[in-house]
Scaffold this active site. Structure first.
Site, PDB file in Angstrom:
ATOM      1  CD1 TRP A 221      44.305  43.332  29.890  1.00 12.24           C
ATOM      2  CD2 TRP A 221      43.392  44.152  31.768  1.00 12.24           C
ATOM      3  NE1 TRP A 221      43.934  44.640  29.639  1.00 12.24           N
ATOM      4  CE2 TRP A 221      43.376  45.155  30.769  1.00 12.24           C
ATOM      5  CE3 TRP A 221      42.869  44.421  33.029  1.00 12.24           C
ATOM      6  CZ2 TRP A 221      42.854  46.419  31.012  1.00 12.24           C
ATOM      7  CZ3 TRP A 221      42.349  45.679  33.269  1.00 12.24           C
ATOM      8  CH2 TRP A 221      42.336  46.673  32.276  1.00 12.24           C
TER       9      TRP A 221
ATOM     10  CG  ASP B  33      38.318  41.718  35.488  1.00  9.77           C
ATOM     11  OD1 ASP B  33      37.226  42.128  35.055  1.00  9.77           O
ATOM     12  OD2 ASP B  33      39.418  42.171  35.100  1.00  9.77           O
TER      13      ASP B  33
ATOM     14  CE  LYS C 148      37.008  44.548  27.066  1.00 13.44           C
ATOM     15  NZ  LYS C 148      37.405  45.295  28.281  1.00 13.44           N
TER      16      LYS C 148
END
Length: 397
Positions: A130, A211, A246
């Site tokens: 990311w 993560d 999310k």
């Protein structure tokens, strides 16, 4: 003062979003923006969230600060989701957690905590990863390096080169690992690969920095936490950052957490105190509303069950769309085999087409994606999937 500032290169995704908004074509399709969307192209507020929010607003009688470490109920709930209620690290008092402003805030707090404990510490991030990982961790004071992760030709985790690179890392260095739904490639580690990586960390004295921003959107809440739970059980120290953007749709509420597994319960107390102190020096107090919603949902049996059902529906939609897109492309007998998309998880995958083909998709067919060919699977629906497949097939001819 500010005349010394230099122009910055445009953000790739924001640039695509600007082009999309400026396109007057009525049938334009956006596969670039990284948020979950339903069949109507909306990012909905979950029913469980609406119910919790209403109850909280009716009962709330103050807007005073919460504690620096955040909502205690939220922190406990997040720990149970991440590690499992009966995890030995939790039972042994080895876990400390602070609520943060989103997953990005969690990365920043965890990064600063690591830098305080070991100034100049080196962290290895996957290639690709990311994009915001680099500035957040570098800004916290960590030294960044990379390890190979994705085989673009074979569309799978490039695991042997990954192990070979990390096998040369030094004791005390960190490894950033995506817990599930790898962003941007969608290719996740298997259980066997998690086991091998854990063994490597044991041998080399490496510290995992996990993560896990999409827990529940790959295979399930417990299934997606396999790597976190394995490493927390086997290794003396693990850093875990999570997000509720999310899996609860709380994007704008900025709800996340930084969690540290320490070698002992005493060390965990020190980690908790220092993490709170780091937060104090960056933003002082965390936001309340989003974490209060999560805490309320997790504490209410009925609402928790409703949320898990809604999460299952989101996960089922994403995985179903992957299979649907693969089938549609196969029916068009394209020159490329896209079957790998159905094996990947989460919102993202690389199509593996060229930059020139991506530009053609945008300019000729009004289908927008990042020029690396990363697509957000959630941007597809039953109303546009045929046009997406037709467009991809056209640029491959």
């Amino acid at each position: 003062m500010f005349e010394t500032l230099k122009p910055l290169p445009p953000d790739a995704i924001l640039g695509i979003m600007t082009l999309f908004r400026g396109d007057p074509h009525p049938g334009k399709i956006d596969l670039s923006v990284g948020v979950y969307q339903d069949e109507q192209g909306r990012t909905p507020v979950l029913a469980s969230v609406k119910t919790a929010e209403k109850a909280i607003l009716e009962k709330q009688d103050s807007k005073t600060y919460v504690a620096i470490a955040g909502n205690a109920g939220f922190n406990r709930g997040v720990e149970e989701i991440l590690y499992g209620k009966d995890h030995p690290a939790l039972k042994g008092g080895r876990v400390s957690t602070v609520q943060t402003p989103g997953g990005s805030g969690g990365l920043s707090i965890a990064g600063h905590l690591v830098a305080r404990a070991r100034p100049g510490a080196r962290i290895y991030v996957s290639d690709p990863t990311w994009p915001n990982h680099q500035p957040l961790l570098k800004g916290a004071g960590l030294q960044l390096d990379t390890y190979p992760y994705y085989d673009y030709a074979k569309h799978r985790v490039d695991f042997e080169p990954m192990l070979a690179r990390l096998g040369k890392a030094n004791a005390g260095e960190l490894v950033l690992i995506h817990g599930c739904c790898h962003n941007p490639c969608g290719a996740d580690l298997s259980k066997e690969q998690w086991e091998a990586l854990t063994q490597l960390c044991e041998r080399r004295g490496l510290v995992p920095f996990i993560d896990i921003a999409y827990q529940g959107l790959a295979e399930g809440l417990d299934e997606d936490a396999f790597g976190v739970r394995l490493m927390a059980a086997r290794l003396p120290e693990v850093v875990v950052v999570t997000s509720c953007s999310k899996n609860l749709g709380l994007y704008r509420e900025r709800v996340g957490a930084a969690s540290v597994v320490s070698a002992t319960a005493e060390a965990a107390k020190l980690a908790a105190a220092n993490a709170a102190n780091v937060a104090r020096g960056i933003y002082s107090m965390p936001p309340d509303h989003g974490a209060a919603i999560v805490s309320y949902i997790l504490a209410d049996t009925k609402l928790r069950a409703q949320w898990i059902k809604e999460l299952e529906e989101m996960r089922g939609r994403l995985n179903g769309l992957r299979t649907l897109l693969v089938d549609k492309l196969a029916a068009r007998k394209t020159s490329m085999d896209f079957s790998f998309i159905a094996k990947e998880r989460g919102m993202f995958s690389f199509l593996g087409i060229t930059k020139e083909q991506v530009i053609r998709l945008r300019e000729e067919f009004h289908v927008y994606m990042v020029e690396s060919s990363r697509v957000n699977i959630a941007g597809i629906n039953h109303g546009n999937v045929d046009r997406v497949a037709d467009s991809i097939a056209a640029v491959l001819k």
